[in-house]
Enzyme design. Structure first.
Site, mmCIF file in Angstrom:
data_model
loop_
_atom_site.group_PDB
_atom_site.id
_atom_site.type_symbol
_atom_site.label_atom_id
_atom_site.label_comp_id
_atom_site.label_asym_id
_atom_site.label_seq_id
_atom_site.Cartn_x
_atom_site.Cartn_y
_atom_site.Cartn_z
ATOM 1 N N TYR A 115 48.468 -16.821 46.631
ATOM 2 C CA TYR A 115 49.234 -17.460 45.552
ATOM 3 C C TYR A 115 50.141 -18.579 46.104
ATOM 4 O O TYR A 115 50.210 -19.674 45.553
ATOM 5 C CB TYR A 115 50.058 -16.368 44.876
ATOM 6 N N LYS A 128 50.001 -22.468 45.211
ATOM 7 C CA LYS A 128 51.155 -23.102 44.561
ATOM 8 C C LYS A 128 51.711 -24.255 45.402
ATOM 9 O O LYS A 128 52.229 -25.237 44.847
ATOM 10 C CB LYS A 128 52.231 -22.058 44.277
#
Ligand SMILES: NC(=O)c1ccc[n+]([C@@H]2O[C@H](COP(=O)([O-])OP(=O)(O)OC[C@H]3O[C@@H](n4cnc5c(N)ncnc54)[C@H](O)[C@@H]3O)[C@@H](O)[C@H]2O)c1
Length: 310
Positions: free
Chosen positions: A163, A167
């Site tokens: 993640y 991101k």
């Protein structure tokens, strides 16, 4: 400043069936925009799909007199999402890339599948929808895009290598699009939100969740995506619970050493390299570093020229 309206503007929001995206869709639907509510309705880990979440948001917007259409495509098929918006509404003004999933695991337990699906949904998904929107915005000379990052992408978080990498990638993607879009009046910014949703409901207490209602994130989206924003481009905005701020890179004053560089010289200046109390800089592009290199090379040239020739 009066409240901003988006009459006749077409706004596409991905992952708008639940959580933060739902708040965004309800907001734009309440200020005159025509909203494409995209959401494939998947579970938090990306499995399964369900049309009902996008449908419910569309019904709510319509019940209050707004204009909205549901779209169930995955963000991996950005061209279909944007084509749907054009077919329904004939134009595209604002894109909010917000859809996302989680598969949190420490690196030792992270499978290739966990990595790939999270990176693909967030990073490729954002790219895919931006790419489909880009030529339309470029040709009409107007576009406002907000892509969603996370504190994990800026700072790293335990158990979120997939993640966080995605991101952080969204930050690089957006800062580049900001540079590419500037001349075409396409302004691109990064939102780093924290808000109550299924992503946060298991890790935060109820009173905190109440305080971080995602409806409080919509005012900054309004400011960034409104046509009256002509200046704010390539920003990273951290927002939650009524707090709004901008994040930027900071470079320490550093040192410029003689060539060839010796290990002992790096050691000698280590404290200075790591020291942020000096003359800091806030770089915004590769040229900032090249200027430093150039300055050092010129210093060394002058130094060599001043050395007495034997
Ligand atoms: N909630 C927070 O505090 C927080 C913090 C930092 C970043 N974010 C980011 O904000 C965004 C929204 O998060 P949220 O908390 O509202 O999550 P959420 O899970 O409540 O909502 C995300 C929505 O995206 C949809 N979605 C997932 N994959 C999709 C796909 N491939 N195509 C279309 N739709 C898809 C889901 O169905 C879901 O409705 C995410 O990008 C998330 O990473 C959230």
């Amino acid at each position: 400043m009066s409240d901003l309206r988006f009459d006749n503007k077409v706004v596409v929001i991905t992952g708008a069936g639940r959580g933060l995206g739902k708040s965004y869709a309800l907001f734009y639907g309440s200020v005159g925009a025509k909203v494409l509510v995209n959401d494939n309705g998947c579970d938090l880990d990306g499995k399964n799909t369900n049309n009902k979440f996008a449908d419910e948001v569309v019904s709510t917007i319509k019940s209050k007199g707004g204009i909205a259409v549901a779209d169930y495509n995955s963000v991996l098929e950005g061209d279909k999402i944007i084509a749907h918006a054009i077919k329904e509404f004939g134009r595209l003004d604002v894109l909010i890339n917000n859809a996302g999933i989680l598969r949190d695991k420490i690196l030792a337990k992270m499978t290739d599948e966990d990595w790939n699906i999270v990176v693909k949904t967030h990073l490729y998904g954002t790219f895919s929808v931006c790419k489909a929107a880009w030529s339309i915005m470029r040709d009409q000379g107007f576009g406002r895009i907000v892509n969603t990052s996370s504190g994990s992408g800026l700072y790293g978080t335990l158990g979120q290598t997939n993640y966080a990498a995605a991101k952080a990638g969204i930050v690089g993607l957006t800062l580049t699009l900001a540079k590419e879009g500037e001349r075409r009046n396409i302004l691109c910014n990064v939102l780093v939100p924290v808000g109550a949703s299924r992503m946060t409901e298991t890790i935060m207490p109820p009173d905190v969740l109440t305080g971080i209602d995602p409806s409080n994130l919509t005012p900054i989206l309004a400011v960034l995506t409104h046509e009256s924003n002509k200046e704010y481009n390539g920003g990273i905005y951290e927002c939650s619970g009524g707090f709004f701020s901008k994040v930027r890179w900071q470079r320490s004053e550093g040192v410029s050493l003689d060539l060839p560089v010796k290990i002992s010289e790096v050691q000698k200046h280590w404290a200075k390299i790591n020291d942020f109390s000096g003359k800091n800089e806030y770089p915004t592009g590769n040229a900032d570093l090249f200027n430093k290199v150039q300055e050092n090379l010129e210093r060394l040239e002058q130094q060599a020229a001043q050395k007495p020739k034997l």
